[in-house]
Write a protein that holds these residues in place. Sequence first.
Motif, short mmCIF file in Angstrom:
data_model
loop_
_atom_site.label_atom_id
_atom_site.label_comp_id
_atom_site.label_asym_id
_atom_site.label_seq_id
_atom_site.Cartn_x
_atom_site.Cartn_y
_atom_site.Cartn_z
N ASN A 206 51.85 19.23 3.53
CA ASN A 206 51.10 19.62 4.72
C ASN A 206 50.37 18.50 5.44
O ASN A 206 49.99 18.68 6.59
N GLU A 207 50.14 17.38 4.79
CA GLU A 207 49.37 16.31 5.43
C GLU A 207 50.32 15.32 6.08
O GLU A 207 51.17 14.72 5.42
N LYS A 208 50.13 15.11 7.35
CA LYS A 208 51.08 14.33 8.14
C LYS A 208 51.30 12.92 7.62
O LYS A 208 52.42 12.42 7.60
N TYR A 209 50.22 12.24 7.19
CA TYR A 209 50.32 10.83 6.85
C TYR A 209 50.39 10.57 5.34
O TYR A 209 50.38 9.41 4.92
N TYR A 210 50.48 11.62 4.54
CA TYR A 210 50.45 11.44 3.09
C TYR A 210 51.67 10.68 2.59
O TYR A 210 51.56 9.73 1.82
N LYS A 211 52.86 11.09 3.02
CA LYS A 211 54.08 10.48 2.50
C LYS A 211 54.21 9.01 2.90
O LYS A 211 54.67 8.18 2.10
N ASP B 76 42.44 -1.82 -6.64
CA ASP B 76 42.70 -0.66 -7.50
C ASP B 76 41.86 0.54 -7.08
O ASP B 76 42.34 1.67 -7.05
N LYS B 77 40.62 0.29 -6.74
CA LYS B 77 39.72 1.38 -6.38
C LYS B 77 40.12 2.02 -5.06
O LYS B 77 40.18 3.25 -4.93
N HIS B 78 40.43 1.18 -4.07
CA HIS B 78 40.72 1.71 -2.74
C HIS B 78 42.08 2.40 -2.68
O HIS B 78 42.25 3.38 -1.96
N PHE B 79 43.04 1.88 -3.43
CA PHE B 79 44.39 2.44 -3.38
C PHE B 79 44.72 3.24 -4.64
O PHE B 79 45.90 3.39 -5.00
N PHE B 80 43.70 3.75 -5.30
CA PHE B 80 43.93 4.55 -6.51
C PHE B 80 44.73 5.80 -6.19
O PHE B 80 45.57 6.25 -6.97
N GLU B 81 44.50 6.41 -5.03
CA GLU B 81 45.25 7.56 -4.59
C GLU B 81 45.29 7.55 -3.07
O GLU B 81 44.47 6.87 -2.43
N PRO B 82 46.22 8.27 -2.46
CA PRO B 82 46.32 8.25 -0.99
C PRO B 82 45.05 8.74 -0.32
O PRO B 82 44.46 9.73 -0.71
#
Length: 247
Positions: free
Chosen positions: A164-169, A228-234
């Motif tokens: 559902n989130e446009k920019y997630y992928k 690591d902290k900033h890009f730990f998850e989308p």
Amino acid sequence: MPLHSPAAQQAMQRQQVPMQNDRADYENLMHELNAWKSQSAPKPVVEHAPTLPPELPPAETFAIEQNINGGLIEFFGLQRWYQATFNDEQKHRLEDRFGTVSGNKLASGPVHFKFANVDVLQFLYDLEEKLKPQEFSDVYKLVDEQYKIEAGKFCKIDNNRWDNEKYYKSWFALMKYRIDALSKLKNDSYFKQGQFDVIEYDLATQPCLDISGKGFNILNGDLDRAFDKHFFEPIEGCRCTVRGYRD
């Protein structure tokens, strides 16, 4: 698993693609990647640097030297998935829709490959973009399932955001650039500090704005930890880049 660790980089680099500078022939790379690349800051110029002869153009890689004759599917190590997932009719429609990219076919023939830094996540994302029309919905779903599997090797997938989130992928398709940029900074003694830059401020959320422009020491691992902290998850709307500076 730290994103800058060898294991994380191996997960993002299932095939070895030479580091080259020319991506102009990559006809179908999505808008987000073009925006990300076009706004990346160049390396600072050292004053009074000696004049050097012009560099030779980057050597093109011929995948046929690796005995590849199954097109980009084989180049990216996806032949087993491709053969097991699609029936003959679906393969025909998929290959017809894909056509060629810089002369390379999807699942047949040798590969004449000179794209920089393209990995399996970017390839599958781009393939999905070609399959958006409704008549390809069945093959789109199968490609999307594989893309999710590959992305899941990087971090846990949020299925609701994925659907559902446009920019997630697209966040996953950008990660190899970020990891490559981090590795280059760490291997280049010219840079002592690194920072994160926000791309597309109208999309950025507070975590990106909070970290933008702050300096992190490369040598003592501060930049690794911040990465690591900033890009730990989308992060929704995240188009952050990482670059270095001298002081």
